[in-house]
Scaffold this motif. Structure first.
Motif, mmCIF file in Angstrom:
data_model
loop_
_atom_site.group_PDB
_atom_site.id
_atom_site.type_symbol
_atom_site.label_atom_id
_atom_site.label_comp_id
_atom_site.label_asym_id
_atom_site.label_seq_id
_atom_site.Cartn_x
_atom_site.Cartn_y
_atom_site.Cartn_z
ATOM 1 N N GLY A 81 62.685 8.419 70.051
ATOM 2 C CA GLY A 81 64.038 8.043 69.388
ATOM 3 C C GLY A 81 65.152 8.624 70.107
ATOM 4 N N LEU A 82 66.012 7.798 69.692
ATOM 5 C CA LEU A 82 67.568 8.100 69.908
ATOM 6 C C LEU A 82 68.052 8.431 68.640
ATOM 7 N N VAL A 83 68.146 9.754 68.419
ATOM 8 C CA VAL A 83 68.478 10.294 67.142
ATOM 9 C C VAL A 83 69.999 10.947 66.872
ATOM 10 N N GLU A 84 70.495 10.415 66.073
ATOM 11 C CA GLU A 84 71.933 10.852 65.936
ATOM 12 C C GLU A 84 72.309 11.514 64.547
ATOM 13 N N ASN A 85 73.113 12.664 64.721
ATOM 14 C CA ASN A 85 73.452 13.397 63.445
ATOM 15 C C ASN A 85 74.746 12.948 62.944
ATOM 16 N N GLN A 133 66.976 1.676 63.477
ATOM 17 C CA GLN A 133 66.983 0.254 64.100
ATOM 18 C C GLN A 133 66.052 0.206 65.187
ATOM 19 N N GLU A 134 65.348 -0.880 65.606
ATOM 20 C CA GLU A 134 64.451 -0.995 66.828
ATOM 21 C C GLU A 134 65.285 -1.236 67.898
ATOM 22 N N LEU A 135 65.028 -0.529 68.966
ATOM 23 C CA LEU A 135 65.775 -0.636 70.262
ATOM 24 C C LEU A 135 64.736 -1.458 71.090
ATOM 25 N N LEU A 201 70.957 4.209 77.740
ATOM 26 C CA LEU A 201 72.003 5.041 77.164
ATOM 27 C C LEU A 201 73.333 4.320 77.591
ATOM 28 N N GLU A 202 73.377 3.652 78.746
ATOM 29 C CA GLU A 202 74.745 3.264 79.152
ATOM 30 C C GLU A 202 75.128 2.106 78.421
ATOM 31 N N GLY A 203 73.976 1.248 77.791
ATOM 32 C CA GLY A 203 74.259 0.143 76.587
ATOM 33 C C GLY A 203 74.827 0.937 75.429
ATOM 34 N N TYR A 204 74.029 2.265 75.213
ATOM 35 C CA TYR A 204 74.394 2.786 73.939
ATOM 36 C C TYR A 204 75.928 3.233 73.890
ATOM 37 N N LEU A 205 76.260 3.819 75.120
ATOM 38 C CA LEU A 205 77.606 4.387 75.256
ATOM 39 C C LEU A 205 78.684 3.159 74.952
ATOM 40 N N ARG A 206 78.243 1.996 75.375
ATOM 41 C CA ARG A 206 79.089 0.674 75.273
ATOM 42 C C ARG A 206 79.425 0.160 73.869
ATOM 43 N N THR A 207 78.647 0.864 72.971
ATOM 44 C CA THR A 207 78.714 0.309 71.598
ATOM 45 C C THR A 207 79.457 0.969 70.602
#
Length: 207
Positions: A81-85, A133-135, A201-207
């Motif tokens: 998981g890429l888990v966010e709070n 969401q599924e990544l 994660l580089e893709g995640y940081l661009r969102t």
């Protein structure tokens, strides 16, 4: 569809021939066509001490070449998981000298979703994260007991709103669990993680 697998933490990307111009290409990448290099040769090339930083493998049908590649390995499935709070921070773990995200093998009759939630709970000491969401999955190869293994890791973006104290799963060699801001991920996590996670994660940081 193009495919990427990480061999010795270096990308081997199967790219459709006429889409090569849009592929991400770095200075120390090797650009080859399937008629120039077999899949076994590509694996040996990435295993060398002085190997390229990655290979772009140009082919007429990436899906067919990917299926041939997968047949060279035993498939192992994992999930994480890429888990966010609520503050937008990401749950991270430190294991065996590298920053990582919570993940582990899919057990028995578990679905990838169930395994991803279980691994987050076990490795970080929290309960009931929720899948949003599924990544895209990641793939990497490794060897174990003279077997060549291909690990497919399913990834899910999750949300956790609780206040439980984080607790690393020491028996899994996890020594630290913490929440990281986007700035901390870029500064601290990315330089000391696996290439497959860095790309995600580089893709995640661009969102």
């Amino acid at each position: 569809m193009n495919h990427t697998v990480y061999v010795h933490d270096k990308p081997l990307s199967f790219i459709r021939l006429y889409e090569a111009g849009s592929a991400t290409f770095q200075e120390r990448f090797l650009l080859v066509g399937e008629e120039m290099m077999t899949l076994e040769h590509a694996l040996r090339e990435l295993s060398k001490e002085q190997s390229p930083d990655g290979i772009l493998y140009l082919c007429e049908d990436p899906d067919a070449v990917w299926r041939r590649f997968c047949k060279l390995f035993v498939l192992i499935e994992a999930s994480g998981g890429l888990v966010e709070n609520p503050e937008g921070k990401v749950l991270t773990i430190f294991r065996k000298g590298k920053w990582d995200l919570p993940k582990g093998k899919v057990d028995g009759d578990e679905s990838p979703e169930e395994a991803g939630i279980r691994e987050v709970e076990e490795e970080c000491g929290i309960s009931t994260p929720v899948i949003l969401q599924e990544l895209l999955p990641t793939f990497h190869t490794y060897e174990e007991k003279d077997r060549r293994l291909l690990k497919k890791t399913h990834w899910y973006r999750m949300r956790y709103d609780g206040q439980e104290k984080l607790s690393p799963q020491l028996e899994e060699s996890i020594t630290e669990v913490c929440w990281m801001s986007r700035e901390e991920i870029e500064r601290q996590f990315l330089p000391t993680t696996y290439a497959s996670l860095r790309s995600m994660l580089e893709g995640y940081l661009r969102t």
